[in-house]
Design a protein around this motif. Sequence first.
Motif: not given
Length: 527
Positions: A391-407
């Motif tokens: 996740v860190a290497r993909a550069g995902v921001d906090t809002e995207t990481a907490e979204s249902p689609a990202w999960q």
Amino acid sequence: MTVQIDIGTLSNGTSAMIDLEELLATRLLVQGNSGSGKSHLLRRLLEQSAPWVQQVVIDPEGDFISLADRFGHIVVDGDRSDADLHRIAGRIRQHRTSAVLNLESCDADAQMRGAAAFLNGLFDAERDLWYPVLVVVDEAQLFAPAAAGDVSEEARKATLGAMANLMSRGRKRGLAGVIATQRLAKLAKNVAAEASNFLMGRTFLDIDMARAADLLGLERRQAEMFRDLGRGQFVALGPALSRRPLEVKIGAVETGARSTSPKLMPMPEAPAEDLHELILKPAEVEPPVPRLPRQPAPQPTAELLAQLIRSRPDPAAAAAEEETDPMTQAERDAAIDAVLRDLVAEEDSAFRPVAVLYQDFLVRCRIRKLAGPRGGGGPLDLAGFRGRLAVARAGVDTETAESPAWQRATSLAKDLPEDMQGIFLLLVKAGLATAPCPSDATIGRAYGTQSVGRTRRLLTYMEQRGFIVCRAAGRGGNRIMAFPDLGCETGPGDPNGPEAVAVIEIEDTTPAGADLPVEDEAEARVE
């Protein structure tokens, strides 16, 4: 992260420091005649580095078993079968426990066979267990002799091959060799030549002085200096020590060896007549000679393996400590994310093995007081670290990481091989943001390859299994990548375009247990 350990003082009175991370990558050779202080130097190095790295000591004389009382090393008796030693070595890497292989009760042939089996067990560990290990071999000339001796040829070849693997190929498996020898002439050249750091002590033979001077880049006339070195004084050179030869006085140690140097004692004061009577009296009245206590029987293998398992952190104790942690779970997660961001931001992080990155992550967590007690592990296990690192290497921001689609995306990624999970998340990130589809050069750079063919085989593999769908966008040759299970797709992007500068690199790691080379694995999956 750089860890400096203090081994003593320089001639100007300043501390002599060793870069531990550089030492793990470049190995160390220690040379000095008997009594020059080699074992004292190794003990100082082991004591100072014990909190930072796992250690394994090959001990032919039983001098280092005292480390067990002070630092918790597991003592493994060498009087076992080769299969037992090979299995125990694998368990030591699995549970990341420091250990001492005590070979004092074995004859020369058994010492060589036991050391070979143990080193091969360390070397043959699975890829997921390639954590950094400092492997110290005292009296290395016994295990890597330059010429055949009184031992069997089979044992000599076995241990020589194991020592060569340790020094030449061990770095990629996290094994850092530190070897000590009385004479360079007695040590096999293909083993000694792999070390890049040197600590040369007192020696008197011309051939040894000349060879030591050559290794340190000194002139032949300067070789005489090795005769003038005192006990515990060494000349240091190497990337982990110094760029030019420096004289080092080794510092004090906390533990001691069982064997000591002989001390002078006054002769017994007794009349010559009494001594004559004591020595030459008839045998029938001579008292029985006291027998030395027998060596204790070797610890059963099953019991030793159970001891290794018990040395792992207690889950109940870890849970109790977590309950008393003043940090909330949200604060802890935020701190871990900050550590991961700092880790992947380093320039060379994409080219370092995951096991090495995990070790660096644990050290950084200890600095921020995020780790458990000493020996209790860290806030994430290796599997959890892999997921958070992707996740860190993909550069995902906090809002995207907490979204249902990202999960949902992270759940889908678990069905892919580990070396492809980060690539899939990188593509999903572009799809969720409707960003242009990454080019082949960008994906290849993230995967760790410059081969366009291999990059396209990677995409074909994911497309054949339904993770992605690639389609053309208009007549300009652009590409759109859709994600059926997520209901999103990227914007049009040129597959032959240049590499995106802002992309964070994803490391190519082969899944544990794979038999194929990394270069051929993606192609084999497609086939």
